[in-house]
Design a protein around this motif. Structure first.
Motif, PDB file in Angstrom:
ATOM      1  N   PRO A  74      57.703-101.416 -37.864  1.00  0.00           N
ATOM      2  CA  PRO A  74      57.290-102.330 -36.792  1.00  0.00           C
ATOM      3  C   PRO A  74      56.359-103.416 -37.311  1.00  0.00           C
ATOM      4  O   PRO A  74      55.726-103.280 -38.364  1.00  0.00           O
ATOM      5  CB  PRO A  74      56.554-101.398 -35.821  1.00  0.00           C
ATOM      6  CG  PRO A  74      56.013-100.309 -36.683  1.00  0.00           C
ATOM      7  CD  PRO A  74      57.062-100.090 -37.749  1.00  0.00           C
ATOM      8  N   LYS A 134      52.525-103.157 -33.547  1.00  0.00           N
ATOM      9  CA  LYS A 134      52.700-104.102 -32.452  1.00  0.00           C
ATOM     10  C   LYS A 134      54.101-104.012 -31.847  1.00  0.00           C
ATOM     11  O   LYS A 134      55.037-103.525 -32.476  1.00  0.00           O
ATOM     12  CB  LYS A 134      52.462-105.527 -32.965  1.00  0.00           C
ATOM     13  CG  LYS A 134      51.104-105.736 -33.613  1.00  0.00           C
ATOM     14  CD  LYS A 134      50.973-107.136 -34.168  1.00  0.00           C
ATOM     15  CE  LYS A 134      49.622-107.353 -34.846  1.00  0.00           C
ATOM     16  NZ  LYS A 134      49.494-108.722 -35.390  1.00  0.00           N
ATOM     17  N   GLN A 135      54.198-104.514 -30.623  1.00  0.00           N
ATOM     18  CA  GLN A 135      55.504-104.637 -29.990  1.00  0.00           C
ATOM     19  C   GLN A 135      56.404-105.474 -30.893  1.00  0.00           C
ATOM     20  O   GLN A 135      56.021-106.562 -31.341  1.00  0.00           O
ATOM     21  CB  GLN A 135      55.357-105.311 -28.625  1.00  0.00           C
ATOM     22  CG  GLN A 135      56.564-105.161 -27.721  1.00  0.00           C
ATOM     23  CD  GLN A 135      56.656-103.766 -27.124  1.00  0.00           C
ATOM     24  OE1 GLN A 135      55.644-103.185 -26.754  1.00  0.00           O
ATOM     25  NE2 GLN A 135      57.861-103.230 -27.048  1.00  0.00           N
ATOM     26  N   THR A 136      57.600-104.955 -31.192  1.00  0.00           N
ATOM     27  CA  THR A 136      58.485-105.587 -32.165  1.00  0.00           C
ATOM     28  C   THR A 136      59.854-105.829 -31.542  1.00  0.00           C
ATOM     29  O   THR A 136      60.446-104.899 -30.986  1.00  0.00           O
ATOM     30  CB  THR A 136      58.643-104.689 -33.409  1.00  0.00           C
ATOM     31  OG1 THR A 136      57.346-104.394 -33.935  1.00  0.00           O
ATOM     32  CG2 THR A 136      59.475-105.372 -34.480  1.00  0.00           C
ATOM     33  N   THR A 190      62.704-100.190 -30.377  1.00  0.00           N
ATOM     34  CA  THR A 190      62.285 -99.455 -29.177  1.00  0.00           C
ATOM     35  C   THR A 190      62.044 -97.973 -29.447  1.00  0.00           C
ATOM     36  O   THR A 190      61.887 -97.199 -28.509  1.00  0.00           O
ATOM     37  CB  THR A 190      63.363 -99.598 -28.086  1.00  0.00           C
ATOM     38  OG1 THR A 190      64.610 -99.083 -28.588  1.00  0.00           O
ATOM     39  CG2 THR A 190      63.543-101.062 -27.690  1.00  0.00           C
ATOM     40  N   THR A 202      56.031 -96.187 -29.933  1.00  0.00           N
ATOM     41  CA  THR A 202      55.071 -96.697 -28.956  1.00  0.00           C
ATOM     42  C   THR A 202      53.967 -97.434 -29.697  1.00  0.00           C
ATOM     43  O   THR A 202      53.276 -96.835 -30.531  1.00  0.00           O
ATOM     44  CB  THR A 202      54.453 -95.549 -28.139  1.00  0.00           C
ATOM     45  OG1 THR A 202      55.490 -94.837 -27.460  1.00  0.00           O
ATOM     46  CG2 THR A 202      53.449 -96.087 -27.130  1.00  0.00           C
ATOM     47  N   PRO A 203      53.809 -98.739 -29.457  1.00  0.00           N
ATOM     48  CA  PRO A 203      52.742 -99.475 -30.139  1.00  0.00           C
ATOM     49  C   PRO A 203      51.382 -98.827 -29.888  1.00  0.00           C
ATOM     50  O   PRO A 203      51.119 -98.278 -28.813  1.00  0.00           O
ATOM     51  CB  PRO A 203      52.819-100.871 -29.509  1.00  0.00           C
ATOM     52  CG  PRO A 203      54.222-100.981 -29.008  1.00  0.00           C
ATOM     53  CD  PRO A 203      54.593 -99.600 -28.552  1.00  0.00           C
TER      54      PRO A 203
END
Length: 371
Positions: free
Chosen positions: A59, A97-99, A103, A106-107
């Motif tokens: 991620p 981090k959100q990537t 999916t 969980t960040p």
């Protein structure tokens, strides 16, 4: 039929750092203190054969490291005894981090703090400073990488089997303590230097690859790991020995591991994978006021590892290899320098990890102008 190469991966790393330090002296001693700060932001992209995007293995992530330290260089008994003592405090803030497209995690974020002390000394045994005994002891700290905590990848084998490798969000950082002691002989007026050092490292919570099933692997913290062995260095400059105005040096240095094991369960130990029990460099170098050159031989012994591309992850042994490099050149008209590097002269086909072959014979020519 050979598969057409395509771009499968790209990574962008942004780094910013500040370092500040100051040294003050009193009597015959020096004290250095300072501050380090760095931020690292990494974003990854993965691609299919047709060029479309897919979820990357690791991620997007960031790391902030702040450290303060003090280091003393202390001289006693007319500088027969030199003591080097230091203390460093570090704090690490890690963030996944959100990537886009990824999916399977969980960040999150985590913070680690660590204090690492260090103490070393060397003692000269005679007035000429030719013979020296030295020793150090210190601790170290390695936080887990984002790929080890939240990575995920799939690889399809030729028989259709899907091999999975995934991260472990519960990893703890590695901590270690190392002690070494050795003996040196140095005679600059004769161009001679020799050193042999024994080292012993104990690692707690070593981050290691863990086989879950015949087709799935991850990371975990081993109970403990231990590595000990001998390092050596030997060199003789025949130009200095014969009182010439050039340097002609033969050298040999290397490392031999007596023991390199990790504890994987309460009563079971195994060799640490991808660690060579023997590696060394040997060669000859020449330099005068105009010409210079160096021929180097690098050897690495066999290493054990898992075959990550075969169902069941069987243990395999990588071949040893020897690689030779040559560089030579000349300085002329005060400001000019020409240098030729020939790396891997004999075009050795070798690797340190499978499917990541290292370069074959490579030739570089460099010209520089200094003023």
């Amino acid at each position: 039929m050979r598969e057409t190469p395509y771009k499968s991966y790209a990574k962008e790393t942004n780094w910013f750092g500040i370092q500040m330090s100051n040294t003050f002296s009193f009597l015959s001693h020096d004290i250095t203190y300072g501050f380090d700060y760095q931020t690292i932001d990494v974003s990854s992209l993965s691609f299919n054969k047709d060029g479309s995007r897919k979820a990357p293995y690791s991620p997007d992530n960031g790391r902030v490291n702040t450290g303060i330290y003090a280091d003393g260089f202390l001289r006693f008994f007319d500088e027969y005894l030199i003591v080097n003592a230091g203390l460093r405090f570090d704090t690490f803030d890690l963030e996944t981090k959100q990537t886009p497209l990824k999916t399977d995690f969980t960040p999150g974020s985590e913070t680690f703090d660590i204090v690492n002390p260090r103490l070393g000394f060397k003692y000269f045994l005679d007035e000429t400073r030719m013979f020296q005994f030295h020793s150090t002891i210190g601790t170290a700290f390695v936080p887990p990488e984002s790929s080890e905590m939240a990575g995920y990848s799939e690889r399809e084998l030729s028989d259709g089997t899907i091999m999975i490798k995934k991260g472990n969000a519960d990893l703890d950082p590695e901590t270690s303590i190392t002690i070494d002691f050795g003996f040196s002989v140095s005679k600059p007026s004769l161009g001679f230097f020799a050193d042999i050092t024994y080292f012993n490292t104990i690692v707690d919570d070593k981050i290691a690859t863990h086989v879950i099933s015949l087709t799935e692997s991850s990371y975990n913290n081993a109970f403990e790991a231990k590595m000990n062995g001998v390092e050596w260095e030997l060199s003789q400059d025949f130009g200095t020995l014969m009182a010439q105005d050039y340097s002609l040096e033969l050298y040999l240095n290397g490392t031999f591991f007596i023991e390199s094991e990790e504890q994987i369960s309460e009563n079971k130990w195994q060799d640490i994978y991808n660690v060579s029990p023997l590696k060394f460099n040997a060669g000859i170098s020449y330099q005068d006021t105009v010409f210079f050159g160096k021929f180097n031989i690098r050897y690495m012994d066999e290493r054990k590892d898992n075959d990550w591309y075969t169902s069941g992850y069987p243990e395999i042994t990588y071949d040893d290899f020897t690689v030779c490099d040559l560089s030579f050149g000349a300085n002329f008209q005060t400001y000019h320098k020409v240098k030729v590097n020939i790396e891997n002269i004999f075009d050795e086909d070798y690797f340190e990890k499978p499917e990541y072959p290292l370069p074959g014979r490579s030739i570089y020519v460099d010209y520089s102008f200094q003023f």
